[in-house]
Design a protein around this motif. Structure first.
Motif, PDB file in Angstrom:
ATOM      1  N   VAL A 195       0.845  -1.191   0.000  1.00 13.60           N
ATOM      2  CA  VAL A 195       0.000   0.000   0.000  1.00 13.60           C
ATOM      3  C   VAL A 195       0.881   1.242   0.000  1.00 13.60           C
ATOM      4  CG1 VAL A 195      -2.040   1.039   1.045  1.00 13.60           C
ATOM      5  CG2 VAL A 195      -1.414  -1.288   1.651  1.00 13.60           C
ATOM      6  N   ASP A 196       0.606   2.112  -0.955  1.00 14.30           N
ATOM      7  CA  ASP A 196       1.327   3.388  -1.063  1.00 14.30           C
ATOM      8  C   ASP A 196       0.399   4.437  -0.460  1.00 14.30           C
ATOM      9  OD1 ASP A 196       2.869   5.567  -1.921  1.00 14.30           O
ATOM     10  OD2 ASP A 196       1.906   5.595  -3.890  1.00 14.30           O
ATOM     11  N   VAL A 197       0.735   4.957   0.693  1.00 17.13           N
ATOM     12  CA  VAL A 197      -0.168   5.934   1.309  1.00 17.13           C
ATOM     13  C   VAL A 197       0.367   7.352   1.134  1.00 17.13           C
ATOM     14  CG1 VAL A 197      -1.274   4.384   2.966  1.00 17.13           C
ATOM     15  CG2 VAL A 197       0.824   5.525   3.599  1.00 17.13           C
ATOM     16  N   ALA A 198      -0.500   8.310   1.423  1.00 13.02           N
ATOM     17  CA  ALA A 198      -0.127   9.718   1.287  1.00 13.02           C
ATOM     18  C   ALA A 198       0.985  10.066   2.279  1.00 13.02           C
ATOM     19  CB  ALA A 198      -1.342  10.593   1.545  1.00 13.02           C
ATOM     20  N   GLY A 199       1.756  11.081   1.958  1.00 10.87           N
ATOM     21  CA  GLY A 199       2.834  11.529   2.836  1.00 10.87           C
ATOM     22  C   GLY A 199       2.296  12.038   4.164  1.00 10.87           C
ATOM     23  N   LEU A 200       3.094  11.826   5.207  1.00  6.02           N
ATOM     24  CA  LEU A 200       2.708  12.227   6.561  1.00  6.02           C
ATOM     25  C   LEU A 200       3.572  13.412   6.971  1.00  6.02           C
ATOM     26  CD1 LEU A 200       1.250  11.204   9.255  1.00  6.02           C
ATOM     27  CD2 LEU A 200       3.383  10.036   9.719  1.00  6.02           C
ATOM     28  N   ILE A 201       2.973  14.457   7.511  1.00  6.68           N
ATOM     29  CA  ILE A 201       3.779  15.592   7.980  1.00  6.68           C
ATOM     30  C   ILE A 201       3.534  15.810   9.472  1.00  6.68           C
ATOM     31  CG2 ILE A 201       3.899  16.754   5.725  1.00  6.68           C
ATOM     32  CD1 ILE A 201       1.725  18.689   6.801  1.00  6.68           C
ATOM     33  N   PRO A 202       4.458  16.531  10.141  1.00 10.56           N
ATOM     34  CA  PRO A 202       4.276  16.750  11.574  1.00 10.56           C
ATOM     35  C   PRO A 202       2.895  17.345  11.868  1.00 10.56           C
ATOM     36  CG  PRO A 202       6.456  17.497  10.897  1.00 10.56           C
ATOM     37  CD  PRO A 202       5.708  17.131   9.647  1.00 10.56           C
ATOM     38  N   GLY A 203       2.243  16.816  12.885  1.00  5.73           N
ATOM     39  CA  GLY A 203       0.920  17.308  13.257  1.00  5.73           C
ATOM     40  C   GLY A 203      -0.211  16.520  12.614  1.00  5.73           C
ATOM     41  N   ALA A 204       0.141  15.441  11.908  1.00  2.33           N
ATOM     42  CA  ALA A 204      -0.894  14.635  11.236  1.00  2.33           C
ATOM     43  C   ALA A 204      -1.942  14.139  12.233  1.00  2.33           C
ATOM     44  CB  ALA A 204      -0.265  13.463  10.509  1.00  2.33           C
ATOM     45  N   HIS A 205      -1.487  13.786  13.445  1.00  2.00           N
ATOM     46  CA  HIS A 205      -2.447  13.256  14.419  1.00  2.00           C
ATOM     47  C   HIS A 205      -3.458  14.327  14.824  1.00  2.00           C
ATOM     48  CE1 HIS A 205       0.190  15.231  17.273  1.00  2.00           C
ATOM     49  NE2 HIS A 205      -0.732  15.087  18.193  1.00  2.00           N
ATOM     50  N   GLU A 206      -3.135  15.601  14.551  1.00  2.00           N
ATOM     51  CA  GLU A 206      -4.112  16.672  14.815  1.00  2.00           C
ATOM     52  C   GLU A 206      -4.812  17.080  13.525  1.00  2.00           C
ATOM     53  OE1 GLU A 206      -1.079  19.312  16.143  1.00  2.00           O
ATOM     54  OE2 GLU A 206      -1.565  18.993  18.269  1.00  2.00           O
ATOM     55  N   GLY A 207      -4.593  16.293  12.464  1.00  2.00           N
ATOM     56  CA  GLY A 207      -5.305  16.558  11.209  1.00  2.00           C
ATOM     57  C   GLY A 207      -4.518  17.376  10.206  1.00  2.00           C
ATOM     58  N   LYS A 208      -3.218  17.652  10.495  1.00  2.00           N
ATOM     59  CA  LYS A 208      -2.425  18.436   9.525  1.00  2.00           C
ATOM     60  C   LYS A 208      -2.114  17.606   8.276  1.00  2.00           C
ATOM     61  CE  LYS A 208      -0.353  22.111  12.118  1.00  2.00           C
ATOM     62  NZ  LYS A 208       0.464  21.910  13.322  1.00  2.00           N
ATOM     63  N   GLY A 209      -1.889  18.307   7.152  1.00  2.00           N
ATOM     64  CA  GLY A 209      -1.643  17.605   5.891  1.00  2.00           C
ATOM     65  C   GLY A 209      -2.884  16.813   5.554  1.00  2.00           C
ATOM     66  N   LEU A 210      -2.687  15.549   5.261  1.00  2.00           N
ATOM     67  CA  LEU A 210      -3.872  14.729   4.983  1.00  2.00           C
ATOM     68  C   LEU A 210      -4.309  14.000   6.246  1.00  2.00           C
ATOM     69  CD1 LEU A 210      -2.820  13.557   1.455  1.00  2.00           C
ATOM     70  CD2 LEU A 210      -4.491  15.301   2.008  1.00  2.00           C
ATOM     71  N   GLY A 211      -3.592  14.277   7.342  1.00  2.00           N
ATOM     72  CA  GLY A 211      -4.013  13.940   8.688  1.00  2.00           C
ATOM     73  C   GLY A 211      -4.541  12.552   8.942  1.00  2.00           C
ATOM     74  N   ASN A 212      -5.711  12.520   9.554  1.00  2.00           N
ATOM     75  CA  ASN A 212      -6.231  11.263  10.068  1.00  2.00           C
ATOM     76  C   ASN A 212      -6.520  10.223   9.003  1.00  2.00           C
ATOM     77  OD1 ASN A 212      -6.063  11.984  12.743  1.00  2.00           O
ATOM     78  ND2 ASN A 212      -7.961  13.157  12.612  1.00  2.00           N
ATOM     79  N   GLN A 213      -6.841  10.697   7.811  1.00  2.00           N
ATOM     80  CA  GLN A 213      -7.096   9.748   6.721  1.00  2.00           C
ATOM     81  C   GLN A 213      -5.857   8.880   6.523  1.00  2.00           C
ATOM     82  OE1 GLN A 213      -9.764   8.858   5.162  1.00  2.00           O
ATOM     83  NE2 GLN A 213      -8.484   7.299   4.190  1.00  2.00           N
ATOM     84  N   PHE A 214      -4.711   9.550   6.556  1.00  2.00           N
ATOM     85  CA  PHE A 214      -3.445   8.843   6.414  1.00  2.00           C
ATOM     86  C   PHE A 214      -3.315   7.763   7.486  1.00  2.00           C
ATOM     87  CE2 PHE A 214       0.628   8.185   8.261  1.00  2.00           C
ATOM     88  CZ  PHE A 214       1.434   7.880   7.182  1.00  2.00           C
ATOM     89  N   LEU A 215      -3.635   8.162   8.720  1.00  2.00           N
ATOM     90  CA  LEU A 215      -3.439   7.232   9.824  1.00  2.00           C
ATOM     91  C   LEU A 215      -4.362   6.030   9.683  1.00  2.00           C
ATOM     92  CD1 LEU A 215      -3.023   9.955  12.570  1.00  2.00           C
ATOM     93  CD2 LEU A 215      -1.233   8.498  11.652  1.00  2.00           C
ATOM     94  N   THR A 216      -5.576   6.277   9.207  1.00  2.00           N
ATOM     95  CA  THR A 216      -6.521   5.180   9.016  1.00  2.00           C
ATOM     96  C   THR A 216      -6.005   4.218   7.941  1.00  2.00           C
ATOM     97  OG1 THR A 216      -8.233   6.769   9.517  1.00  2.00           O
ATOM     98  CG2 THR A 216      -8.956   4.685   8.591  1.00  2.00           C
ATOM     99  N   ASP A 217      -5.488   4.774   6.848  1.00  2.00           N
ATOM    100  CA  ASP A 217      -4.966   3.919   5.770  1.00  2.00           C
ATOM    101  C   ASP A 217      -3.819   3.059   6.290  1.00  2.00           C
ATOM    102  OD1 ASP A 217      -6.696   5.144   4.034  1.00  2.00           O
ATOM    103  OD2 ASP A 217      -5.214   6.598   3.312  1.00  2.00           O
ATOM    104  N   LEU A 218      -2.983   3.700   7.058  1.00  2.00           N
ATOM    105  CA  LEU A 218      -1.789   3.040   7.561  1.00  2.00           C
ATOM    106  C   LEU A 218      -2.123   1.895   8.526  1.00  2.00           C
ATOM    107  CD1 LEU A 218       1.049   5.186   9.013  1.00  2.00           C
ATOM    108  CD2 LEU A 218      -0.141   3.634  10.488  1.00  2.00           C
ATOM    109  N   ASN A 219      -3.245   2.061   9.207  1.00  2.00           N
ATOM    110  CA  ASN A 219      -3.635   1.071  10.195  1.00  2.00           C
ATOM    111  C   ASN A 219      -4.015  -0.265   9.595  1.00  2.00           C
ATOM    112  OD1 ASN A 219      -3.610   0.869  12.884  1.00  2.00           O
ATOM    113  ND2 ASN A 219      -5.724   1.475  13.185  1.00  2.00           N
ATOM    114  N   GLU A 220      -4.310  -0.262   8.304  1.00  2.00           N
ATOM    115  CA  GLU A 220      -4.695  -1.517   7.668  1.00  2.00           C
ATOM    116  C   GLU A 220      -3.493  -2.384   7.337  1.00  2.00           C
ATOM    117  OE1 GLU A 220      -7.295  -0.739   4.414  1.00  2.00           O
ATOM    118  OE2 GLU A 220      -8.606   0.448   5.701  1.00  2.00           O
ATOM    119  N   ALA A 221      -2.307  -1.821   7.450  1.00  2.00           N
ATOM    120  CA  ALA A 221      -1.102  -2.589   7.113  1.00  2.00           C
ATOM    121  C   ALA A 221      -0.677  -3.464   8.292  1.00  2.00           C
ATOM    122  CB  ALA A 221       0.026  -1.636   6.742  1.00  2.00           C
TER     123      ALA A 221
END
Ligand SMILES: Nc1nc2c(ncn2[C@@H]2O[C@H](COP(=O)(O)OP(=O)(O)OP(=O)(O)O)[C@@H](O)[C@H]2O)c(=O)[nH]1
Ligand SMILES: [Mg+2]
Length: 396
Positions: free
Chosen positions: A78-104
């Motif tokens: 799975v190629d997911v979107a880039g993560l930037i500092p503050g993603a856990h607070e929704g920065k960049g593509l934020g939580n969507q990224f984290l959800t995608d990553l959780n499936e791995a």
């Protein structure tokens, strides 16, 4: 049921290039952040030395392929979107990224070792890749901590009735991380903490979150862009830095892997993915030859392009998965042939787990297994090893 390997990292480190090289897909790559927005899933392979020759058999893989005694077993990448500092607070593509990553099931953290992209993926020079390694771990930890805090809130509010049980509340809140109450209890006690979270300091909570993250998100670092000299300098420095001893690093060049696969597709070279050499078989220009010779030096020095090695280190070393071949102890091949399958199972899988993996009826009817290498009978709770060949004997 194949395993899922997630490619993670800040923007512009080469996740999509790595993905394309591994899967021969063609998702967009670009020298600007957030080239990728939606995750792509593709089929990549991990190499397993085929067991068929040890039994004087040839194999007919049902999935993947076998090339010169090396089995290429499919896995999902799975190629997911880039993560930037503050993603856990929704920065960049934020939580969507984290959800995608959780499936791995396991992560490959792609890091730009050239230091030519800053923490947000913009071009720069002299950036320390250590900052990227630290930030990704911190970001994941803060995400885990947020969820842990919610679990503690659940505990405080007496969600599960009078009998308060911290590991149960945390396990329910953190279930998406594929953990459970036994593991959480182990983590808490392992850190020397008690089971009353009211006595935990903020640091204690952060430690619990970090430890659960470490256990549930096994990860390898793909040190990418190693075709650049500055990346090689950074690699030498960071892999000898004691602060980074706990991590495993695989030197990689997504570009080199892609160039070789493309050349192989065009019948210019004979190249088997993951190998540390290749043969030029087509007519090529001097320029092309010079480019390929540079890649030859690279794969000789780094034992391949690192793309295959990173996937395999993630799955087999960091996650501890094993490959099992269903076999037949007396060597008889049925109409479907032997060594058709090669299954990837989790760490510590037993004969019984394997039987259930094949089919629930086989699991239920399990009498015992036979280890085809030794021809010995093995019990239901026998823990299997990588590359075991096992026949399952059932009541039906
Ligand atoms: N020298 C070199 N450059 C690379 C390598 N891999 C990727 N790149 C370059 O790095 C840039 C970013 O590559 P992408 O694959 O788009 O990066 P990404 O991590 O998917 O980026 P986002 O989708 O924005 O998060 C592109 O210009 C690539 O050509 C490599 O192995 N070596
Ligand atoms: Mg991308």
């Amino acid at each position: 049921m194949s395993h899922k390997i997630g490619l993670v990292g800040k923007p512009s480190v080469g996740k999509s290039s790595f993905f394309n090289a591994a899967t021969m897909n063609d998702v967009p790559e670009g020298a600007y952040p957030f080239t990728t927005i939606d995750p792509s899933v593709g089929e990549a392979y991990v190499r397993v030395e085929c067991a068929a020759p040890e039994f004087d058999e040839s194999c007919t893989p049902s999935v993947g392929f076998c090339n010169g005694g090396v089995r290429f077993v499919p896995v999902k990448l799975v190629d997911v979107a880039g993560l930037i500092p503050g993603a856990h607070e929704g920065k960049g593509l934020g939580n969507q990224f984290l959800t995608d990553l959780n499936e791995a099931d396991v992560l490959v953290h792609v890091v730009d070792f050239s230091g030519e992209t800053d923490i947000e993926g913009e071009p720069t020079e002299g950036h320390d890749p250590r900052d990227d390694i630290d930030f990704l771990e911190d970001e994941l930890d803060m995400w885990y901590l947020d969820v842990l805090e919610k679990g503690l809130e659940r505990y405080r509010s007496g969600y599960n009735g009078e009998e308060k049980n911290v590991e149960e509340d945390l396990a329910e809140q953190m279930s998406a991380f594929k953990t459970n109450k036994d593991e959480i209890k182990q983590v808490i006690l392992g850190l020397g903490l008690g089971l009353d979270p009211e006595e935990w300091s903020d640091d204690d909570k952060a430690d619990v979150a970090r430890e659960i993250r470490k256990r549930t998100k096994p990860m390898v670092i793909a040190a990418n862009k190693m075709d650049k000299p500055v990346a090689q300098e950074n690699f030498a420095e960071i892999t000898s830095d004691p602060d980074y001893d706990h991590l495993s690093f695989v030197p990689a060049s997504a570009h080199a892997e892609k160039a070789l696969k493309k050349a192989a597709e065009g019948d210019v070279v004979d190249y088997r993915a993951g190998d540390d050499d290749f043969e030029i078989v087509g007519d090529i220009s001097e320029e092309q030859e010079a480019g390929l010779e540079q890649i030859r030096e690279f794969v000789a020095e780094f034992d391949g392009t690192g793309v295959q090695a990173a996937l395999e280190t993630a799955l087999f070393d960091e996650m501890g998965a094993i490959a099992i071949f269903p076999g037949s102890a007396n060597g008889r091949s049925d109409t479907q042939g032997v060594f058709r399958d090669c299954f990837i199972l989790p760490d510590e899988s037993t004969t019984e787990d394997f039987a259930y993996h094949l089919h629930s009826d086989i699991g239920e009817g399990l009498l015992h297994g036979i280890d085809c290498h030794s021809q010995r009978q093995v019990g239901a709770d026998h823990v299997l090893s990588h590359r075991d060949v096992v026949e399952i004997v059932t009541t039906n």
